[in-house]
Scaffold this active site. Sequence first.
Site, PDB file in Angstrom:
ATOM      1  N   CYS A  64       0.835  -1.208   0.000  1.00  0.00           N
ATOM      2  CA  CYS A  64       0.000   0.000   0.000  1.00  0.00           C
ATOM      3  C   CYS A  64       0.866   1.254   0.000  1.00  0.00           C
ATOM      4  O   CYS A  64       0.563   2.230  -0.679  1.00  0.00           O
ATOM      5  CB  CYS A  64      -0.903   0.008   1.235  1.00  0.00           C
ATOM      6  SG  CYS A  64      -1.732  -1.550   1.535  1.00  0.00           S
TER       7      CYS A  64
HETATM    8  C1  BEZ Z   1       1.156  -5.049   2.176  1.00  0.00           C
HETATM    9  O1  BEZ Z   1       0.571  -4.052   1.776  1.00  0.00           O
HETATM   10  O2  BEZ Z   1       2.222  -5.404   1.681  1.00  0.00           O
HETATM   11  C2  BEZ Z   1       0.580  -5.845   3.305  1.00  0.00           C
HETATM   12  C3  BEZ Z   1      -0.736  -5.702   3.590  1.00  0.00           C
HETATM   13  C4  BEZ Z   1      -1.277  -6.423   4.628  1.00  0.00           C
HETATM   14  C5  BEZ Z   1      -0.476  -7.270   5.367  1.00  0.00           C
HETATM   15  C6  BEZ Z   1       0.848  -7.397   5.062  1.00  0.00           C
HETATM   16  C7  BEZ Z   1       1.383  -6.679   4.018  1.00  0.00           C
END
Ligand code: BEZ
Length: 180
Positions: A55
Amino acid sequence: MIRKKVPSVTFRTRVRDESIEGPNPFRWEDKTSDDYFKGKRVVLFSLPGAFTPTCSTYQLPDFEKLYEEFQAEGINEIYCISVNDAFVMNAWGKAQGLKNVKLIPDGSGEFTRKMGMLVAKDNLGFGMRSWRYAAVINDGVVEQWFEEEGFSDNCDSDPYGVSSPQNILENLKAGEAVAA
Ligand code: BEZ
Protein backbone atom coordinates in the site's frame (compact mmCIF):
# COMPACT_ATOMS: atom_id res chain seq x y z
CA MET A 1 -21.67 -5.13 -6.63
CA ILE A 2 -22.30 -2.97 -9.70
CA ARG A 3 -25.22 -0.56 -9.06
CA LYS A 4 -24.92 -1.07 -5.27
CA LYS A 5 -25.38 2.14 -3.30
CA VAL A 6 -22.60 2.79 -0.82
CA PRO A 7 -23.68 2.46 2.82
CA SER A 8 -24.60 5.56 4.81
CA VAL A 9 -21.96 5.86 7.48
CA THR A 10 -20.48 8.63 9.64
CA PHE A 11 -16.69 8.75 9.61
CA ARG A 12 -14.81 10.29 12.55
CA THR A 13 -12.05 12.39 11.01
CA ARG A 14 -9.46 14.69 12.60
CA VAL A 15 -8.89 18.06 10.92
CA ARG A 16 -6.39 20.82 11.53
CA ASP A 17 -7.85 23.89 13.25
CA GLU A 18 -5.57 26.92 13.52
CA SER A 19 -7.75 28.39 16.29
CA ILE A 20 -6.56 25.61 18.62
CA GLU A 21 -3.36 26.47 20.44
CA GLY A 22 -0.70 24.06 21.52
CA PRO A 23 1.19 21.22 19.90
CA ASN A 24 -1.85 19.33 18.57
CA PRO A 25 -4.15 21.78 16.75
CA PHE A 26 -6.67 19.20 15.53
CA ARG A 27 -10.33 18.58 16.27
CA TRP A 28 -12.87 15.90 15.48
CA GLU A 29 -14.99 16.43 12.37
CA ASP A 30 -17.71 13.99 11.38
CA LYS A 31 -18.05 13.31 7.68
CA THR A 32 -20.83 11.28 6.15
CA SER A 33 -20.96 9.05 3.09
CA ASP A 34 -22.91 11.84 1.39
CA ASP A 35 -20.08 14.29 2.10
CA TYR A 36 -17.67 12.03 0.24
CA PHE A 37 -19.83 10.58 -2.51
CA LYS A 38 -22.91 12.72 -3.27
CA GLY A 39 -22.82 14.42 -6.67
CA LYS A 40 -19.28 13.25 -7.48
CA ARG A 41 -17.67 10.57 -9.60
CA VAL A 42 -14.85 9.12 -7.54
CA VAL A 43 -12.41 6.25 -7.30
CA LEU A 44 -12.42 4.55 -3.90
CA PHE A 45 -9.70 2.06 -3.06
CA SER A 46 -9.57 0.04 0.11
CA LEU A 47 -6.61 -1.78 1.55
CA PRO A 48 -5.61 -3.89 4.55
CA GLY A 49 -3.74 -1.27 6.50
CA ALA A 50 -2.00 2.10 6.59
CA PHE A 51 1.80 1.89 6.43
CA THR A 52 1.78 -1.68 5.03
CA PRO A 53 4.39 -2.31 2.33
CA THR A 54 2.40 -2.78 -0.92
CA CYS A 55 0.00 0.00 0.00
CA SER A 56 2.79 2.44 0.93
CA THR A 57 5.22 1.57 -1.86
CA TYR A 58 2.91 1.04 -4.82
CA GLN A 59 -0.84 1.47 -4.49
CA LEU A 60 -1.17 4.82 -2.66
CA PRO A 61 1.83 6.61 -4.28
CA ASP A 62 0.77 5.41 -7.74
CA PHE A 63 -2.78 6.73 -7.28
CA GLU A 64 -1.23 10.00 -6.07
CA LYS A 65 1.02 10.27 -9.17
CA LEU A 66 -1.74 9.36 -11.63
CA TYR A 67 -4.32 11.75 -10.15
CA GLU A 68 -4.38 14.08 -13.16
CA GLU A 69 -4.90 11.17 -15.54
CA PHE A 70 -7.90 10.12 -13.46
CA GLN A 71 -9.22 13.68 -13.58
CA ALA A 72 -8.93 13.58 -17.36
CA GLU A 73 -11.22 10.51 -17.28
CA GLY A 74 -13.91 12.41 -15.38
CA ILE A 75 -12.93 11.41 -11.84
CA ASN A 76 -13.47 14.21 -9.30
CA GLU A 77 -11.80 12.63 -6.27
CA ILE A 78 -9.65 9.65 -5.33
CA TYR A 79 -10.30 8.24 -1.86
CA CYS A 80 -8.26 5.68 0.05
CA ILE A 81 -10.13 3.96 2.87
CA SER A 82 -8.77 1.59 5.48
CA VAL A 83 -9.93 0.11 8.76
CA ASN A 84 -7.65 2.43 10.69
CA ASP A 85 -8.48 5.37 12.97
CA ALA A 86 -8.10 9.02 11.97
CA PHE A 87 -4.82 9.47 13.87
CA VAL A 88 -3.17 6.63 11.97
CA MET A 89 -4.61 7.71 8.60
CA ASN A 90 -3.45 11.32 9.12
CA ALA A 91 0.04 10.17 10.10
CA TRP A 92 0.17 7.98 6.99
CA GLY A 93 -0.97 10.84 4.73
CA LYS A 94 1.69 13.10 6.24
CA ALA A 95 4.41 10.47 5.81
CA GLN A 96 3.36 10.04 2.17
CA GLY A 97 3.24 13.81 1.50
CA LEU A 98 -0.22 13.44 -0.04
CA LYS A 99 -1.65 16.33 -2.01
CA ASN A 100 -4.20 14.60 -4.21
CA VAL A 101 -5.56 11.40 -2.69
CA LYS A 102 -7.88 11.87 0.30
CA LEU A 103 -7.78 9.36 3.14
CA ILE A 104 -10.94 8.08 4.82
CA PRO A 105 -10.61 6.55 8.30
CA ASP A 106 -13.00 3.62 8.74
CA GLY A 107 -11.70 2.89 12.23
CA SER A 108 -14.65 0.80 13.38
CA GLY A 109 -14.91 -1.00 10.03
CA GLU A 110 -18.59 -0.07 9.63
CA PHE A 111 -18.36 1.08 6.01
CA THR A 112 -16.15 -1.89 5.08
CA ARG A 113 -18.50 -4.35 6.82
CA LYS A 114 -21.56 -2.90 5.10
CA MET A 115 -19.73 -3.11 1.75
CA GLY A 116 -19.29 -6.85 2.49
CA MET A 117 -15.51 -6.48 2.41
CA LEU A 118 -14.54 -6.97 6.07
CA VAL A 119 -12.21 -9.94 6.63
CA ALA A 120 -10.30 -11.34 9.59
CA LYS A 121 -6.57 -10.77 9.50
CA ASP A 122 -5.88 -12.32 12.89
CA ASN A 123 -3.11 -14.36 11.29
CA LEU A 124 -1.18 -11.05 11.11
CA GLY A 125 -2.41 -9.69 14.44
CA PHE A 126 -4.50 -7.11 12.55
CA GLY A 127 -8.01 -8.10 13.71
CA MET A 128 -10.79 -7.24 11.25
CA ARG A 129 -9.63 -5.33 8.15
CA SER A 130 -10.65 -4.64 4.57
CA TRP A 131 -10.15 -7.02 1.70
CA ARG A 132 -8.32 -5.15 -1.06
CA TYR A 133 -10.72 -3.69 -3.62
CA ALA A 134 -11.40 -0.53 -5.60
CA ALA A 135 -14.47 0.95 -7.25
CA VAL A 136 -15.56 3.75 -9.49
CA ILE A 137 -18.52 5.30 -7.67
CA ASN A 138 -20.83 7.78 -9.34
CA ASP A 139 -23.10 9.84 -7.08
CA GLY A 140 -22.88 7.13 -4.42
CA VAL A 141 -23.58 4.21 -6.76
CA VAL A 142 -20.95 1.63 -7.76
CA GLU A 143 -20.25 1.93 -11.48
CA GLN A 144 -17.16 -0.28 -11.79
CA TRP A 145 -15.82 -2.87 -9.32
CA PHE A 146 -12.25 -4.16 -8.92
CA GLU A 147 -11.92 -6.83 -6.22
CA GLU A 148 -8.74 -8.82 -5.69
CA GLU A 149 -9.13 -12.58 -6.05
CA GLY A 150 -9.42 -15.00 -3.13
CA PHE A 151 -11.64 -13.04 -0.70
CA SER A 152 -11.17 -14.89 2.59
CA ASP A 153 -10.41 -14.65 6.28
CA ASN A 154 -6.80 -15.01 7.37
CA CYS A 155 -5.56 -15.18 3.80
CA ASP A 156 -1.88 -16.09 3.73
CA SER A 157 -1.23 -13.89 0.70
CA ASP A 158 -2.15 -10.33 -0.25
CA PRO A 159 -3.18 -10.32 -3.90
CA TYR A 160 -2.64 -6.98 -5.66
CA GLY A 161 -3.41 -6.45 -9.34
CA VAL A 162 -6.92 -5.54 -10.44
CA SER A 163 -7.23 -2.76 -7.84
CA SER A 164 -4.06 -1.05 -9.06
CA PRO A 165 -4.48 2.49 -10.40
CA GLN A 166 -2.97 1.40 -13.71
CA ASN A 167 -5.67 -1.24 -14.22
CA ILE A 168 -8.51 1.09 -13.22
CA LEU A 169 -7.23 3.81 -15.56
CA GLU A 170 -7.01 1.31 -18.39
CA ASN A 171 -10.65 0.34 -17.77
CA LEU A 172 -11.77 3.97 -17.62
CA LYS A 173 -9.98 4.71 -20.90
CA ALA A 174 -11.40 1.60 -22.56
CA GLY A 175 -14.91 2.58 -21.42
CA GLU A 176 -14.44 6.00 -22.94
CA ALA A 177 -13.31 4.42 -26.22
CA VAL A 178 -16.42 2.19 -26.29
CA ALA A 179 -18.69 5.14 -25.52
CA ALA A 180 -17.13 7.36 -28.19
C1 BEZ B 1 1.16 -5.05 2.18
O1 BEZ B 1 0.57 -4.05 1.78
O2 BEZ B 1 2.22 -5.40 1.68
C2 BEZ B 1 0.58 -5.85 3.31
C3 BEZ B 1 -0.74 -5.70 3.59
C4 BEZ B 1 -1.28 -6.42 4.63
C5 BEZ B 1 -0.48 -7.27 5.37
C6 BEZ B 1 0.85 -7.40 5.06
C7 BEZ B 1 1.38 -6.68 4.02
